[in-house]
Design a protein around this motif. Structure first.
Motif, PDB file in Angstrom:
ATOM      1  N   PRO A 135       0.830  -1.207   0.000  1.00 46.03           N
ATOM      2  CA  PRO A 135       0.000   0.000   0.000  1.00 46.03           C
ATOM      3  C   PRO A 135       0.863   1.255   0.000  1.00 46.03           C
ATOM      4  N   ARG A 136       0.274   2.365  -0.406  1.00 48.06           N
ATOM      5  CA  ARG A 136       1.007   3.640  -0.380  1.00 48.06           C
ATOM      6  C   ARG A 136       1.153   4.139   1.053  1.00 48.06           C
ATOM      7  N   VAL A 137       0.152   3.827   1.889  1.00 49.07           N
ATOM      8  CA  VAL A 137       0.193   4.188   3.305  1.00 49.07           C
ATOM      9  C   VAL A 137      -0.072   2.923   4.106  1.00 49.07           C
ATOM     10  N   LEU A 138       0.848   2.593   5.008  1.00 48.46           N
ATOM     11  CA  LEU A 138       0.694   1.417   5.859  1.00 48.46           C
ATOM     12  C   LEU A 138       0.461   1.872   7.286  1.00 48.46           C
ATOM     13  N   LEU A 139      -0.602   1.365   7.907  1.00 47.86           N
ATOM     14  CA  LEU A 139      -0.989   1.734   9.258  1.00 47.86           C
ATOM     15  C   LEU A 139      -0.810   0.517  10.168  1.00 47.86           C
ATOM     16  N   LEU A 140      -0.052   0.693  11.237  1.00 51.18           N
ATOM     17  CA  LEU A 140       0.282  -0.411  12.134  1.00 51.18           C
ATOM     18  C   LEU A 140      -0.152  -0.052  13.548  1.00 51.18           C
ATOM     19  N   ASP A 141      -0.997  -0.877  14.146  1.00 51.03           N
ATOM     20  CA  ASP A 141      -1.490  -0.639  15.500  1.00 51.03           C
ATOM     21  C   ASP A 141      -0.905  -1.692  16.437  1.00 51.03           C
ATOM     22  N   GLU A 142       0.189  -1.362  17.098  1.00 51.48           N
ATOM     23  CA  GLU A 142       0.889  -2.284  17.999  1.00 51.48           C
ATOM     24  C   GLU A 142       1.154  -3.629  17.310  1.00 51.48           C
ATOM     25  N   PRO A 143       1.778  -3.615  16.134  1.00 49.62           N
ATOM     26  CA  PRO A 143       1.857  -4.858  15.361  1.00 49.62           C
ATOM     27  C   PRO A 143       2.813  -5.896  15.914  1.00 49.62           C
ATOM     28  N   PHE A 144       3.777  -5.483  16.745  1.00 52.75           N
ATOM     29  CA  PHE A 144       4.804  -6.417  17.192  1.00 52.75           C
ATOM     30  C   PHE A 144       4.656  -6.829  18.658  1.00 52.75           C
ATOM     31  N   GLY A 145       3.576  -6.413  19.297  1.00 54.31           N
ATOM     32  CA  GLY A 145       3.416  -6.650  20.726  1.00 54.31           C
ATOM     33  C   GLY A 145       3.369  -8.111  21.115  1.00 54.31           C
ATOM     34  N   ALA A 146       2.862  -8.988  20.222  1.00 53.59           N
ATOM     35  CA  ALA A 146       2.708 -10.408  20.564  1.00 53.59           C
ATOM     36  C   ALA A 146       3.912 -11.248  20.162  1.00 53.59           C
ATOM     37  N   LEU A 147       4.955 -10.610  19.631  1.00 48.89           N
ATOM     38  CA  LEU A 147       6.092 -11.360  19.110  1.00 48.89           C
ATOM     39  C   LEU A 147       7.206 -11.470  20.139  1.00 48.89           C
ATOM     40  N   ASP A 148       7.942 -12.579  20.071  1.00 50.40           N
ATOM     41  CA  ASP A 148       9.095 -12.735  20.953  1.00 50.40           C
ATOM     42  C   ASP A 148      10.206 -11.801  20.472  1.00 50.40           C
ATOM     43  N   LEU A 177      11.298  -3.447   3.206  1.00 50.89           N
ATOM     44  CA  LEU A 177      10.186  -3.303   2.279  1.00 50.89           C
ATOM     45  C   LEU A 177       9.799  -1.832   2.119  1.00 50.89           C
ATOM     46  N   ARG A 178       9.897  -1.092   3.187  1.00 56.06           N
ATOM     47  CA  ARG A 178       9.630   0.346   3.101  1.00 56.06           C
ATOM     48  C   ARG A 178      10.620   1.013   2.151  1.00 56.06           C
ATOM     49  N   ALA A 179      11.895   0.623   2.238  1.00 59.01           N
ATOM     50  CA  ALA A 179      12.911   1.187   1.344  1.00 59.01           C
ATOM     51  C   ALA A 179      12.636   0.815  -0.111  1.00 59.01           C
ATOM     52  N   GLU A 180      12.138  -0.392  -0.332  1.00 59.87           N
ATOM     53  CA  GLU A 180      11.863  -0.853  -1.692  1.00 59.87           C
ATOM     54  C   GLU A 180      10.652  -0.160  -2.298  1.00 59.87           C
ATOM     55  N   THR A 181       9.620   0.091  -1.482  1.00 62.98           N
ATOM     56  CA  THR A 181       8.341   0.576  -2.004  1.00 62.98           C
ATOM     57  C   THR A 181       8.126   2.074  -1.831  1.00 62.98           C
ATOM     58  N   GLY A 182       8.830   2.707  -0.892  1.00 58.83           N
ATOM     59  CA  GLY A 182       8.598   4.126  -0.625  1.00 58.83           C
ATOM     60  C   GLY A 182       7.285   4.401   0.074  1.00 58.83           C
ATOM     61  N   MET A 183       6.693   3.379   0.704  1.00 60.22           N
ATOM     62  CA  MET A 183       5.415   3.587   1.389  1.00 60.22           C
ATOM     63  C   MET A 183       5.582   4.493   2.616  1.00 60.22           C
ATOM     64  N   THR A 184       4.534   5.193   2.943  1.00 59.87           N
ATOM     65  CA  THR A 184       4.484   6.026   4.139  1.00 59.87           C
ATOM     66  C   THR A 184       3.877   5.202   5.255  1.00 59.87           C
ATOM     67  N   VAL A 185       4.498   5.220   6.439  1.00 59.67           N
ATOM     68  CA  VAL A 185       4.084   4.333   7.527  1.00 59.67           C
ATOM     69  C   VAL A 185       3.720   5.150   8.765  1.00 59.67           C
ATOM     70  N   PHE A 186       2.578   4.804   9.367  1.00 64.50           N
ATOM     71  CA  PHE A 186       2.183   5.311  10.679  1.00 64.50           C
ATOM     72  C   PHE A 186       2.080   4.103  11.606  1.00 64.50           C
ATOM     73  N   MET A 187       2.811   4.110  12.710  1.00 65.69           N
ATOM     74  CA  MET A 187       2.817   2.965  13.623  1.00 65.69           C
ATOM     75  C   MET A 187       2.565   3.408  15.057  1.00 65.69           C
ATOM     76  N   VAL A 188       1.523   2.853  15.662  1.00 64.50           N
ATOM     77  CA  VAL A 188       1.250   3.052  17.084  1.00 64.50           C
ATOM     78  C   VAL A 188       2.040   2.023  17.874  1.00 64.50           C
ATOM     79  N   THR A 189       2.755   2.461  18.895  1.00 63.55           N
ATOM     80  CA  THR A 189       3.498   1.542  19.747  1.00 63.55           C
ATOM     81  C   THR A 189       3.602   2.122  21.146  1.00 63.55           C
ATOM     82  N   HIS A 190       3.705   1.231  22.151  1.00 61.40           N
ATOM     83  CA  HIS A 190       3.966   1.660  23.518  1.00 61.40           C
ATOM     84  C   HIS A 190       5.452   1.524  23.861  1.00 61.40           C
ATOM     85  N   ASP A 191       6.240   1.052  22.905  1.00 60.65           N
ATOM     86  CA  ASP A 191       7.665   0.827  23.118  1.00 60.65           C
ATOM     87  C   ASP A 191       8.437   2.023  22.563  1.00 60.65           C
TER      88      ASP A 191
END
Length: 255
Positions: free
Chosen positions: A157-170, A184-198
């Protein structure tokens, strides 16, 4: 011209104010991390960017287009809780993610073989190539979340939205997913918004780190005021503020 423009956005549900006076400009290809206390409107802001909700006031424009009325193929999202197609195998889920770019078109013949090969490459990158022919229900929660991330990224996608996407991962898997997302961001030039508590993750991945908070507070009516962007840090420059937006905190005093 900014790629994403958020102009004086408010969102409320009835008398409950969630966010207010949110203004933001983001360039194409930027990665913006979003942090803040629970309940301060971070996920609501993602839903507004997705066009899953429409703001009570203000507008959001992507690439100068008129404000979207519903989610489109130019925006992808990964929620806190994994969401994949249970009736498709792991490989087919990745192929389905890529097919979203065709408006749910299907691959046939040589195109399908190429799509499956690309899916296998993606699965190897996210550590799921050994379960390519399995169904999501047979995977652990963390593996399903990796699949959901891979599926969203496969759609490019042109804009990728991530809502705590890595919270369940080791921790190890989390680091490998960081690398995969950055590549992948470098390859595609997509704009990313990511919510995180970290916070460490926010500054590691983000070009900018946005802080959501409530600058105004009424102890007698906590829902009276919404949150806004109070700080905008430039994570590329050692955390130096990109723009300081914090207002003096005001506690409402009845007269």
């Amino acid at each position: 011209m900014s790629f994403v423009t958020v102009s004086n956005v408010f969102q409320s549900y009835g008398r409950r104010s969630i966010i207010e006076r949110v203004n933001l400009q983001a360039d194409q290809g930027e990665f913006l991390s979003i942090v803040g206390a629970s309940g301060c409107g971070k996920s609501t802001f993602l839903r507004l960017l997705l066009a899953q909700e429409r703001p009570s006031r203000g507008e959001i424009r992507i690439a100068g287009a008129t404000p979207a009325r519903e989610p489109g193929l130019d925006r992808g999202i990964v929620f806190q809780r994994y969401s994949v197609f249970p009736h498709l195998t792991v490989r087919e889920n990745i192929v389905a993610g890529e097919s979203l770019r065709l408006g749910w078109g299907r691959f046939f013949g040589a195109d399908r073989s190429a799509a499956r090969s690309r899916a296998d490459d993606t699965l190897a990158r996210i550590g799921l190539d050994h379960v390519a022919d399995h169904y999501p229900a047979t995977l652990s929660g963390g593996m399903q979340q990796r699949l959901a991330i891979g599926q969203a990224l496969a759609a490019k996608p042109r804009v990728l939205l991530l809502d705590e996407p890595f919270g369940a991962l080791d921790p190890g898997t989390r680091l490998s997913m960081h690398d995969f997302l950055q590549d992948l961001r470098a390859e595609t030039g997509m704009t990313v918004f990511m919510v995180t508590h970290d916070l460490e993750e926010a500054f590691k991945l983000g070009d900018r780190v946005l802080v959501f908070d409530k600058p105004r507070w009424d102890p007698h009516d906590p829902s009276r005021y919404g949150a806004t962007i109070t700080y905008d840090f430039d994570a590329r420059n050692g955390g130096i503020p990109f723009q300081t937006l914090k207002e003096e905190t005001h506690v409402f005093q009845p007269t």
